[in-house]
Scaffold this motif. Structure first.
Motif, PDB file in Angstrom:
ATOM      1  N   LEU B  27      34.236  42.512  49.401  1.00  0.00           N
ATOM      2  CA  LEU B  27      33.915  42.402  47.985  1.00  0.00           C
ATOM      3  C   LEU B  27      33.881  43.786  47.365  1.00  0.00           C
ATOM      4  O   LEU B  27      34.374  44.009  46.259  1.00  0.00           O
ATOM      5  CB  LEU B  27      32.556  41.726  47.777  1.00  0.00           C
ATOM      6  CG  LEU B  27      32.395  40.284  48.227  1.00  0.00           C
ATOM      7  CD1 LEU B  27      31.010  39.789  47.848  1.00  0.00           C
ATOM      8  CD2 LEU B  27      33.435  39.390  47.591  1.00  0.00           C
ATOM      9  N   LEU B  30      37.126  45.207  46.590  1.00  0.00           N
ATOM     10  CA  LEU B  30      37.793  44.633  45.425  1.00  0.00           C
ATOM     11  C   LEU B  30      37.272  45.243  44.134  1.00  0.00           C
ATOM     12  O   LEU B  30      37.810  45.025  43.055  1.00  0.00           O
ATOM     13  CB  LEU B  30      37.580  43.123  45.376  1.00  0.00           C
ATOM     14  CG  LEU B  30      38.434  42.338  46.365  1.00  0.00           C
ATOM     15  CD1 LEU B  30      38.014  40.883  46.363  1.00  0.00           C
ATOM     16  CD2 LEU B  30      39.893  42.443  45.980  1.00  0.00           C
ATOM     17  N   GLN B  31      36.215  45.967  44.251  1.00  0.00           N
ATOM     18  CA  GLN B  31      35.642  46.570  43.055  1.00  0.00           C
ATOM     19  C   GLN B  31      36.376  47.877  42.806  1.00  0.00           C
ATOM     20  O   GLN B  31      36.509  48.704  43.690  1.00  0.00           O
ATOM     21  CB  GLN B  31      34.142  46.804  43.265  1.00  0.00           C
ATOM     22  CG  GLN B  31      33.439  47.270  42.016  1.00  0.00           C
ATOM     23  CD  GLN B  31      31.955  46.961  42.061  1.00  0.00           C
ATOM     24  OE1 GLN B  31      31.560  45.826  42.265  1.00  0.00           O
ATOM     25  NE2 GLN B  31      31.132  47.987  41.896  1.00  0.00           N
ATOM     26  N   PHE B  38      32.492  44.068  39.974  1.00  0.00           N
ATOM     27  CA  PHE B  38      32.925  42.876  40.671  1.00  0.00           C
ATOM     28  C   PHE B  38      31.877  42.290  41.609  1.00  0.00           C
ATOM     29  O   PHE B  38      31.591  41.105  41.580  1.00  0.00           O
ATOM     30  CB  PHE B  38      34.208  43.179  41.451  1.00  0.00           C
ATOM     31  CG  PHE B  38      34.717  42.003  42.209  1.00  0.00           C
ATOM     32  CD1 PHE B  38      34.561  41.905  43.585  1.00  0.00           C
ATOM     33  CD2 PHE B  38      35.333  40.957  41.542  1.00  0.00           C
ATOM     34  CE1 PHE B  38      35.036  40.813  44.280  1.00  0.00           C
ATOM     35  CE2 PHE B  38      35.805  39.859  42.228  1.00  0.00           C
ATOM     36  CZ  PHE B  38      35.649  39.783  43.601  1.00  0.00           C
ATOM     37  N   GLU B  41      29.068  40.734  39.837  1.00  0.00           N
ATOM     38  CA  GLU B  41      29.503  39.533  39.126  1.00  0.00           C
ATOM     39  C   GLU B  41      29.627  38.351  40.055  1.00  0.00           C
ATOM     40  O   GLU B  41      29.174  37.250  39.754  1.00  0.00           O
ATOM     41  CB  GLU B  41      30.875  39.782  38.466  1.00  0.00           C
ATOM     42  CG  GLU B  41      30.776  40.539  37.173  1.00  0.00           C
ATOM     43  CD  GLU B  41      32.155  40.961  36.672  1.00  0.00           C
ATOM     44  OE1 GLU B  41      32.188  41.831  35.785  1.00  0.00           O
ATOM     45  OE2 GLU B  41      33.183  40.433  37.156  1.00  0.00           O
ATOM     46  N   ILE B  42      30.244  38.593  41.177  1.00  0.00           N
ATOM     47  CA  ILE B  42      30.447  37.461  42.061  1.00  0.00           C
ATOM     48  C   ILE B  42      29.136  36.986  42.681  1.00  0.00           C
ATOM     49  O   ILE B  42      28.927  35.800  42.893  1.00  0.00           O
ATOM     50  CB  ILE B  42      31.523  37.772  43.136  1.00  0.00           C
ATOM     51  CG1 ILE B  42      31.992  36.472  43.767  1.00  0.00           C
ATOM     52  CG2 ILE B  42      31.049  38.753  44.173  1.00  0.00           C
ATOM     53  CD1 ILE B  42      33.162  36.614  44.702  1.00  0.00           C
TER      54      ILE B  42
END
Lengths: 648, 147
Positions: B27, B30-31, B38, B41-42
């Motif tokens: 994760l 992906l930021q 990100f 948010e997730i």
């Protein structure tokens, strides 16, 4: 070097910009998946509803290169979605699940998934998914052997216009690739192993011949060589026939599964009324007609198909005609690939049908499956009508019939093109709009049917169990006669394959579907295709091919895909448990033909933006009519009802 | 305001204590500039969506008799989400719960679920604290993997 000209060098540029459609009901997972895919530089579209995904795909077949879908979704089983996509659009589909259960993986494989990933998904895995797109292209090009690229060309072309800059390049390349493949002659191949040959377009006409040949030989004894000989079509190779036969067999299996379910339903219902059955068999067309004719018809139609035979009919595509709501395009012809899933939907559908207030829509729950989904999700015109129905009835949840829906859909397509087979077609042509209109009218659908069901031609009575009652008489009625005409066509086209057995079911389905389809076509691309996709997809593709998608723009994508995929995979591999199976087998051919015919018809009308749509429309219209009927039947019957209604 | 090192230590301890697993690292990867928040948010999305699942499961557990199939299916969804954000302990409890379901062990299910809720709540608090610190320190830096 014509072959590779303009073709993308796989790996070069592509997969950047590859268009992926991601489907997952879990927002967290979907969010993550979207982010991962974007990181891989793909062009990502996400949706949390399978139905919405199907719609998106149907809208424009060329918009996407790959689909990734979760297995467990509330609105539709992932496997069902998978089948639909495979049948209708022939896109590679990757399944996702938090479950690594080998049984599920196996299911994925049998339904045609090109990969199965476990959640949480890793970036490395996603980086390689583009291989499935390339592989499929190469594989397809191999299969092609008829330079029937017309369909492809437009498709390819349309694919070129996507707005996304990032993807346009890729699209163009990909499109070009396809074009090249299409254009290529047999003589030159850049890759001898792939042999870019034009793909054989299994038009309705061709499929009809195929089915006729198979029936003549007997499904067990049908070998490609003999079928090929019987068909006597130029430029058709044994390989083409072989692969088509494989698909066909899967389809039959699927139908039988559904049939089994239907049989059980019928048994449960306990009343397979002959008349009902007949109605059902009229599949769609007849139903439509019948619907119009009298409400009473509905009653009969609804009579639960007690006999397994009925079920068989039901299963056949024709039966599937979503009786419930012709309008609901959603008529899911897709034979309940996942019976379970479909069940749910059909139920919905059925419930709508049940109310049938609006129309006698025969569309018994069968089609409901798709329709139901559609109802829920789609605003399609047809759907609305269906929805009305659904709302009204909503009670039926017994969707076993859902499966039928899928059948129905299939049935329809055939008629549309009716390469010549359908005399009626011609008549229908004129009608199509009418029919479709009449069929489709959402709210009015039912009304149409009940009122005018002009197509009444379908006349159940005329529906001689043997062979299609070509006569279906539909049509003469002005109204939705369009649909009736369709049915007629349907029946006609069927003749070839119309095994007596199916006749009832098939015809009806054919008819129904046609009717429904028409509507749908007219109105718009109906989602009904969804359902029909399953069956219809193959049919559609056929039809499209035949008609060259007469004008209808989009159908083509589906056609080839459909046809190629003619995946009549039953959710459950051949459960020939029920007697109806045999019938189904027979009917199926019919249905398919019908479906094709109808489809073609529709294509001709070309209104059909989607081949599928037409089917859906048909189904929808049928369904509408069946709605009333459905009520009687009960969710379970839906499947049965479906055919019953159609059995004209 | 916590220093970067402190924030990194916070995160490290989450990993060490098995609250999070490698998925969380993904994760973070992906930021980037395009998605500066990100991870947060997730995780927020996860807690929002899964709270609905949790209450569904809770209600289902109050029935009598228990519908194990339904519970299993609900938990399957919950497990899928939890694994997507790398919630290790929560995921483990999900697996345990499902085993109890398959065995038809109502008591086991209930107990396991209680434990699961605890893990779920604990993780939430820890992540919230972590995000808060990270935000103060500067989102981009916080996102950097500083293991």
């Amino acid at each position: 070097m014509t072959a590779e000209t303009g073709m993308d060098d796989p790996g070069d540029q592509f997969p950047v910009g590859m268009r992926v459609l991601a489907v997952d009901d879990d927002p967290t997972c979907l969010f993550l998946l979207g982010a991962l895919l974007r990181r891989c530089q793909y062009n990502v579209t996400t949706t949390n509803q399978a139905i919405a995904a199907l719609e998106l795909l149907r809208e424009n077949r060329n918009k996407f290169d790959l689909v990734i879908s979760d297995v467990h979704m509330p609105d539709m089983d992932g496997f069902k979605l998978l089948e639909h996509v495979g049948l209708e659009m022939d896109l590679p589909v990757i399944m996702l699940s938090a479950h690594g259960d080998p049984k599920l993986v196996m299911r994925g494989i049998t339904h045609g998934a090109c990969d199965y990933l476990l959640k949480p998904v890793r970036m490395e895995e996603l980086k390689n998914i583009w291989q499935h797109v390339i592989r499929r292209r190469k594989f397809d090009s191999k299969e092609q052997n008829k330079p029937n690229n017309q369909d492809k060309q437009p498709l390819a072309g349309s694919g070129c216009s996507p707005g996304s800059a990032g993807t346009s390049n890729t699209d163009q390349k990909m499109t070009k690739k396809r074009k090249d493949q299409n254009d290529e002659d047999d003589e030159h191949e850049e890759d001898p192993s792939t042999q870019k040959k034009p793909r054989v377009v299994w038009t309705v006409e061709l499929h009809r011949k195929f089915v006729a040949a198979v029936n003549q030989l007997g499904i067990d004894k049908a070998v490609p060589k003999k079928i090929l000989d019987l068909m006597n079509v130029e430029k058709l190779t044994r390989e083409n026939v072989a692969s088509h036969l494989q698909k066909y067999r899967l389809y039959l299996k699927r139908i039988s599964c559904v049939a089994n379910q239907q049989a059980s339903l019928v048994a449960a219902l306990g009343t397979a009324d002959q008349s009902y059955w007949r109605m059902g068999s009229m599949s769609g067309l007849s139903n439509l007609h019948t619907l119009t004719a009298p409400r009473q018809f509905q009653n009969t139609v609804f009579r639960p198909l007690s006999s397994s035979g009925v079920i068989g009919r039901l299963n056949t595509p024709s039966g599937l005609v979503v009786h419930g709501s012709p309008s609901s395009r959603n008529i899911q012809f897709g034979c309940a690939q996942n019976l379970n899933n479909s069940m749910n939907d059909p139920l919905k559908f059925q419930s709508t049908i049940v109310h049938g207030n609006q129309n006698g829509n025969l569309v018994l729950g069968i089609t409901g499956y798709s329709e139901r989904d559609q109802l829920q999700h789609h605003k399609h015109k047809s759907i609305s009508s269906v929805q009305d129905m659904a709302n009204a009835s909503c009670s039926h949840t017994s969707l076993p019939s859902v499966r039928n829906n899928s059948f129905m859909v299939a049935a329809r397509p055939q008629n549309t093109q009716g390469g010549g087979a359908n005399e009626n077609l011609s008549s229908i042509d004129s009608q199509p709009s009418e029919i479709s209109r009449s069929l489709l009218d959402h709210g009015s659908c039912g009304a149409n049917w009940s009122n005018g069901v002009q197509p009444t031609q379908i006349l159940p009575s005329s529906y001689p169990p043997t062979g299609f009652p070509r006569q279906l008489g539909f049509l003469p009625s002005s109204n939705p006669s369009g649909s009736s005409s369709i049915t007629l066509m349907y029946s006609q086209s069927h003749d070839a394959t119309a095994n007596a057995n199916s006749q009832g079911g098939i015809n009806s389905s054919g008819h129904m579907s046609s009717n429904v389809q028409f509507r749908g076509w007219e109105d718009r691309n109906q989602d009904a295709a969804y359902r029909s996709n399953v069956l219809c997809s193959s049919l559609n593709s056929l039809i499209h091919e035949n008609s060259g998608v007469s004008g209808s723009a989009s159908p083509s994508p589906t056609d080839p895909a459909f046809y190629r995929n003619l995946n009549f995979n039953c959710g459950n591999p051949i459960q020939t448990k029920h007697d109806g199976f045999a019938k189904l087998a027979e009917e199926i051919p019919l249905r398919q033909d019908q479906g094709y015919i109808i489809h073609q018809q529709m294509a001709q009308q070309s209104r059909i933006s989607n081949n599928l749509g037409s089917l859906d429309d048909l189904v929808g219209s049928l369904m509408k009519q069946d709605k009333d009927k459905v009520k009687l039947l009960d969710g379970d019957l839906i499947c049965n009802n479906y055919t019953v209604g159609t059995s004209m | 305001m916590a220093s970067r090192r402190q924030i990194a230590a916070m995160k490290q301890s989450l990993f060490d204590q098995d609250y999070l697993d490698e998925q969380f690292i993904q994760l973070e990867e992906l930021q980037d500039d395009a998605n500066p928040n990100f991870v947060e948010e997730i995780v927020t999305l996860y807690y929002r969506d899964s709270s609905r699942l949790v209450s569904n499961i809770e209600q289902a557990l109050e029935r009598n008799p228990l519908e194990f199939n339904r519970l299993d299916s609900l938990m399957h969804q919950f497990k899928g989400s939890s694994s997507s954000i790398g919630a290790k302990k929560v995921k483990a409890e999900c697996t345990l719960f499902r085993e109890y379901c398959r065995a038809g062990n109502a008591e086991g299910c209930k107990r396991s679920f209680q434990q699961l809720k605890r893990e779920y709540a604990t993780l939430r608090k820890k992540l919230e604290a972590y995000f808060q610190q990270a935000r103060q320190a500067g989102p981009f830096e916080a996102a950097r993997r500083s293991k």
